[in-house]
Design a protein around this motif. Structure first.
Motif, PDB file in Angstrom:
ATOM      1  N   ARG A   1       0.840  -1.197   0.000  1.00 51.22           N
ATOM      2  CA  ARG A   1       0.000   0.000   0.000  1.00 51.22           C
ATOM      3  C   ARG A   1       0.866   1.233   0.000  1.00 51.22           C
ATOM      4  O   ARG A   1       1.776   1.383   0.826  1.00 51.22           O
ATOM      5  CB  ARG A   1      -0.929   0.005   1.217  1.00 51.22           C
ATOM      6  CG  ARG A   1      -2.024  -1.058   1.141  1.00 51.22           C
ATOM      7  CD  ARG A   1      -3.005  -0.973   2.283  1.00 51.22           C
ATOM      8  NE  ARG A   1      -4.137  -1.875   2.095  1.00 51.22           N
ATOM      9  CZ  ARG A   1      -4.118  -3.170   2.400  1.00 51.22           C
ATOM     10  NH1 ARG A   1      -3.034  -3.700   2.951  1.00 51.22           N
ATOM     11  NH2 ARG A   1      -5.173  -3.915   2.185  1.00 51.22           N
ATOM     12  N   VAL A   2       0.575   2.121  -0.940  1.00 53.47           N
ATOM     13  CA  VAL A   2       1.281   3.398  -1.053  1.00 53.47           C
ATOM     14  C   VAL A   2       0.216   4.479  -1.153  1.00 53.47           C
ATOM     15  O   VAL A   2      -0.413   4.654  -2.205  1.00 53.47           O
ATOM     16  CB  VAL A   2       2.203   3.433  -2.292  1.00 53.47           C
ATOM     17  CG1 VAL A   2       2.981   4.736  -2.327  1.00 53.47           C
ATOM     18  CG2 VAL A   2       3.146   2.242  -2.302  1.00 53.47           C
ATOM     19  N   GLY A   3      -0.034   5.163  -0.044  1.00 51.48           N
ATOM     20  CA  GLY A   3      -1.119   6.138  -0.023  1.00 51.48           C
ATOM     21  C   GLY A   3      -2.448   5.452  -0.282  1.00 51.48           C
ATOM     22  O   GLY A   3      -2.781   4.462   0.376  1.00 51.48           O
ATOM     23  N   GLU A   4      -3.202   5.946  -1.261  1.00 49.46           N
ATOM     24  CA  GLU A   4      -4.500   5.348  -1.604  1.00 49.46           C
ATOM     25  C   GLU A   4      -4.363   4.151  -2.535  1.00 49.46           C
ATOM     26  O   GLU A   4      -5.344   3.490  -2.849  1.00 49.46           O
ATOM     27  CB  GLU A   4      -5.398   6.394  -2.267  1.00 49.46           C
ATOM     28  CG  GLU A   4      -5.822   7.534  -1.346  1.00 49.46           C
ATOM     29  CD  GLU A   4      -6.811   8.462  -2.032  1.00 49.46           C
ATOM     30  OE1 GLU A   4      -6.905   8.394  -3.279  1.00 49.46           O
ATOM     31  OE2 GLU A   4      -7.481   9.224  -1.333  1.00 49.46           O
ATOM     32  N   LEU A   5      -3.138   3.878  -2.987  1.00 50.75           N
ATOM     33  CA  LEU A   5      -2.905   2.806  -3.944  1.00 50.75           C
ATOM     34  C   LEU A   5      -2.635   1.491  -3.225  1.00 50.75           C
ATOM     35  O   LEU A   5      -1.845   1.423  -2.284  1.00 50.75           O
ATOM     36  CB  LEU A   5      -1.703   3.159  -4.827  1.00 50.75           C
ATOM     37  CG  LEU A   5      -1.362   2.165  -5.942  1.00 50.75           C
ATOM     38  CD1 LEU A   5      -2.425   2.201  -7.033  1.00 50.75           C
ATOM     39  CD2 LEU A   5       0.010   2.485  -6.530  1.00 50.75           C
ATOM     40  N   SER A   6      -3.300   0.432  -3.680  1.00 47.90           N
ATOM     41  CA  SER A   6      -3.107  -0.912  -3.133  1.00 47.90           C
ATOM     42  C   SER A   6      -2.699  -1.838  -4.275  1.00 47.90           C
ATOM     43  O   SER A   6      -3.415  -1.946  -5.274  1.00 47.90           O
ATOM     44  CB  SER A   6      -4.397  -1.418  -2.478  1.00 47.90           C
ATOM     45  OG  SER A   6      -4.287  -2.782  -2.132  1.00 47.90           O
TER      46      SER A   6
END
Length: 218
Positions: free
Chosen positions: A128-133
């Motif tokens: 997970r990177v910020g809102e990105l999964s």
């Protein structure tokens, strides 16, 4: 993920490579045991598919030499033989798994993925990177709760960035892990996939660091 296939049955090797590339892996193929050992020592591979009956040097010796040199790369052994002794010998030399020919391609892919998961045990397959999964096991990408459809190559490029969030990943590093050793096309192919990812994920998510590479922002 970058794989090495060491298999002297050329038709089988081509078929395996084609299928695994379609799954999003970068795949190199060699047909000789000594060349396989050299390539395994020189390359940064995530897994090796290794036949036992090879010209130059058999798979047992290749596997043993890699383990003696301290390599912990997962090795899936293939053989036309069938017998408990052969399996035991392969595992005793340091192989991680064993598959007897003829085998189902679906089973081989499942074994490959299981070995890769085992190597990453203790690490969540979801990055997970910020809102990105980025779900590396299911090869699924979501942002803000919505799923985003990516091609196999797009996913593999994104995966390389997601594994090092905030770090600059060079074009050469992406080429090495997403395309195979034999790729001699335009290295700017990476830019094509970065552009496609920006269209699908949002323009501001992937930053270009001039002269250095790309960085995934949180």
């Amino acid at each position: 993920m970058r794989l090495l296939i060491v298999e002297d049955e050329r038709r089988l090797a081509r078929s395996l490579a084609k299928g695994l590339r379609a799954q999003g892996f970068a795949v190199d193929v060699v047909h000789d045991g000594r060349e396989g050992l050299h390539r395994a020592r020189e390359g940064d591979y995530d897994l090796i598919v290794l036949d036992i009956m090879l010209p130059g040097m058999n798979g047992y010796h290749v596997c043993g030499a890699l383990r003696a040199a301290g390599s912990d790369v997962p090795i899936l052994m293939l053989t036309a033989k069938d017998g408990e002794y052969d399996e035991a010998e392969g595992l005793d030399t340091g192989a991680d798994d064993y598959l007897t020919k003829p085998f189902s391609y679906v089973v081989l892919v499942a074994r490959v993925r299981a070995l890769l998961r085992r190597r990453g045990a203790g690490t969540s397959p979801v990055v997970r990177v910020g809102e990105l999964s980025v779900d590396r096991g299911a090869r699924r990408v979501e942002r803000g709760g919505g799923e985003i459809a990516l091609t196999a190559k797009e996913f593999s490029v994104l995966e390389q960035l997601a594994l090092r969030p905030g770090d600059v990943v060079s074009k050469a590093e992406i080429l090495e892990h997403v395309w195979d050793f034999a790729y001699d096309g335009d290295p700017n192919i990476v830019e094509v996939y970065i552009s496609a990812l920006r269209r699908k994920l949002g323009a501001g998510l992937i930053e270009t660091v001039r002269g250095a590479g790309y960085r995934l922002r949180g």
